[in-house]
Design a protein around this motif. Structure first.
Motif, PDB file in Angstrom:
ATOM      1  N   TRP A   1       0.839  -1.193   0.000  1.00  0.00           N
ATOM      2  CA  TRP A   1       0.000   0.000   0.000  1.00  0.00           C
ATOM      3  C   TRP A   1       0.877   1.247   0.000  1.00  0.00           C
ATOM      4  CZ3 TRP A   1      -5.312  -0.326  -0.197  1.00  0.00           C
ATOM      5  CH2 TRP A   1      -5.873  -1.574   0.068  1.00  0.00           C
TER       6      TRP A   1
ATOM      7  N   ILE B   1      -1.622   8.240  -2.081  1.00  0.00           N
ATOM      8  CA  ILE B   1      -1.754   9.116  -3.244  1.00  0.00           C
ATOM      9  C   ILE B   1      -0.795  10.285  -3.039  1.00  0.00           C
ATOM     10  CG2 ILE B   1      -3.352  10.729  -4.383  1.00  0.00           C
ATOM     11  CD1 ILE B   1      -5.584   8.742  -3.747  1.00  0.00           C
TER      12      ILE B   1
ATOM     13  N   TYR C   1      -8.729   4.534   3.141  1.00  0.00           N
ATOM     14  CA  TYR C   1      -8.637   3.805   1.877  1.00  0.00           C
ATOM     15  C   TYR C   1      -8.852   4.703   0.663  1.00  0.00           C
ATOM     16  CZ  TYR C   1      -8.923  -0.196   4.967  1.00  0.00           C
ATOM     17  OH  TYR C   1      -8.673  -1.104   5.961  1.00  0.00           O
TER      18      TYR C   1
ATOM     19  N   LYS D   1      -3.450   3.534  -2.236  1.00  0.00           N
ATOM     20  CA  LYS D   1      -3.723   2.608  -3.330  1.00  0.00           C
ATOM     21  C   LYS D   1      -2.837   1.382  -3.182  1.00  0.00           C
ATOM     22  CE  LYS D   1      -0.955   5.730  -6.113  1.00  0.00           C
ATOM     23  NZ  LYS D   1       0.251   4.924  -6.286  1.00  0.00           N
ATOM     24  N   ARG D   2      -3.287   0.289  -3.734  1.00  0.00           N
ATOM     25  CA  ARG D   2      -2.613  -0.992  -3.576  1.00  0.00           C
ATOM     26  C   ARG D   2      -1.944  -1.399  -4.883  1.00  0.00           C
ATOM     27  NH1 ARG D   2      -6.807  -3.564  -2.836  1.00  0.00           N
ATOM     28  NH2 ARG D   2      -6.962  -4.576  -4.879  1.00  0.00           N
TER      29      ARG D   2
END
Length: 431
Positions: free
Chosen positions: A120, A123, A381, A385-386
């Motif tokens: 993870w 942004i 979340y 971002k993953r």
């Protein structure tokens, strides 16, 4: 306000009409927003400044567009001490709540010897829209910026319509760690964040509420940037038995009605006499509210009282999929545990929705217009971002390669198939 009785033969039809009722803000804004976005994309800062003068009546130049650190400091210092204390209290609770949401990275090797996982990351840049106009919204700053900070977002650019910057908003920005604030609002602010405009560098995602112009602009720039959601008018459902104080429940219903004439407040109760007391209290309290005209229009046009057995309330709540639901009953968990679709739930007689708006710590940016059926409120979340990864050695590739070739050929993609086939049986040549 309409009243529905569960025992009436037409209840299901009337309830279905309530569920499907459209409460869009009656503004034809799409054409205007399209033109604003196109102009800002083509002209940049010049268009932003022109629209600020046209729509907000404020003439600014490039130098005056940014709120300086000195202005932020002075404005925050001018905030009333008790408000600053409340902001700090709320910010810490919001920070603590969202820190608990942080997910873990993972790395593992499966039975074929393939190493896989995910990591993870935040942004890089986020824009936060904070409404201006008739009210100051420090809670909007906190609810959007604090989770972004917790997520590790490196740059948070706040935009707010030009005019007097409320001390509480600046104090909230300071508490949330926001140092980049621009005097620009409306669709032109969304365009500036999406495309860049002079000193306003583009961001990767835009969050925060706004009017119909802001919402329409966010809809149109989605894909160029990410957005949080397309917010509609506020909603609350209060499930209450007759053991509550009627004035408490009336105030809870009005807490959303005062937001917008298109907001919706619904009471579900099994006690008709109590419902009448709440209705009477609503009329009494509306007369004392500075926001009474707005609340009156909301309650008159979109409010509802549903007389139904409380064991039916989870089904009714799920159909409404509201932004907020309160269970003001003796055993709130028994009902709440059956609900699947709600933005946020408030359990017990001493958990009004208002504490969620400000200081509980959970986020008040929530899905509206039945979007709780498929989406959630703002969280960490939204700011991370993953990225997945796959690592193969020669032996692991031999386990995956043949099936890759077969599927690629079945799909008519020969280059895909060749990419895998060329490696098959080549493990001994690895250096």
């Amino acid at each position: 306000m309409r009243r529905l009785h569960f025992s009436d033969p037409d209840f299901e039809a009337r309830f279905a009409a309530l569920v499907s009722e459209r409460r869009d803000t009656p503004e034809d804004v799409e054409a205007s927003v399209r033109d604003v976005l196109a102009a800002v994309r083509a002209e940049g800062l010049a268009a932003v400044l022109r629209f600020g003068a046209q729509f907000d009546g404020v003439e600014l130049d490039e130098a005056g567009l940014r709120v300086t650190p000195e202005e932020i400091e002075a404005g925050a210092a001018a905030c009333a001490p008790e408000v600053r204390e409340a902001i700090a209290f709320a910010a810490e609770r919001i920070r603590t709540y969202h820190e608990r949401q942080r997910p873990a990275d993972a790395r593992f090797t499966d039975t074929a010897g393939v190493e896989m996982g995910w990591r993870w990351g935040p942004i890089e840049a986020v824009g936060v829209y904070v409404p201006g106009g008739r009210a100051a919204y420090p809670s909007t700053v906190l609810m959007n910026a604090v989770p972004a900070k917790v997520a590790g977002v490196g740059r948070i650019a706040m935009v707010t319509p030009p005019g007097k910057l409320q001390p509480a908003v600046l104090a909230a920005a300071q508490a949330a760690g926001v140092t980049e604030i621009w005097r620009v609002g409306g669709a032109q602010a969304v365009a500036a964040l999406a495309f860049g405009a002079g000193p306003i560098a583009p961001v990767d995602k835009i969050v925060g509420p706004g009017n119909a112009f802001v919402t329409a602009a966010k809809r149109r720039v989605y894909g160029v940037v990410g957005i949080d959601a397309l917010a509609g008018p506020s909603e609350i459902v209060v499930v209450a038995d007759g053991l509550n104080r009627a004035d408490w429940i009336a105030a809870d219903l009005l807490s959303q009605a005062e937001h917008d004439p298109a907001a919706q407040s619904i009471l579900i109760t099994d006690d008709e006499a109590f419902a009448a007391q709440v209705e009477a209290q609503i009329e009494v309290q509306i007369a004392t509210l500075a926001t009474g005209a707005v609340a009156q229009a909301s309650w008159r046009d979109h409010g509802a009282v549903i007389i139904a057995p409380l064991d039916q309330s989870p089904r009714l709540v799920d159909a409404l999929a509201p932004e907020h639901v309160e269970f003001a009953v003796a055993d709130p968990d028994a009902l709440a545990d059956q609900v699947r679709h709600a933005g946020a739930m408030f359990l017990g007689r001493h958990a009004p929705e208002a504490i969620g708006d400000y200081v509980a710590g959970s986020n008040h940016v929530l899905p509206t217009s039945r979007a709780a059926r498929f989406s959630s409120g703002l969280s960490i979340y939204d700011f991370i971002k993953r990225t997945s990864f796959v690592k193969c050695d020669a032996a692991a590739f031999e386990a995956l390669g043949p099936a890759t070739v077969a599927l690629a050929e079945a799909e008519g993609l020969p280059a895909h198939a060749r990419s895998a086939a060329l490696r098959l049986g080549q493990g001994a040549q690895e250096s």
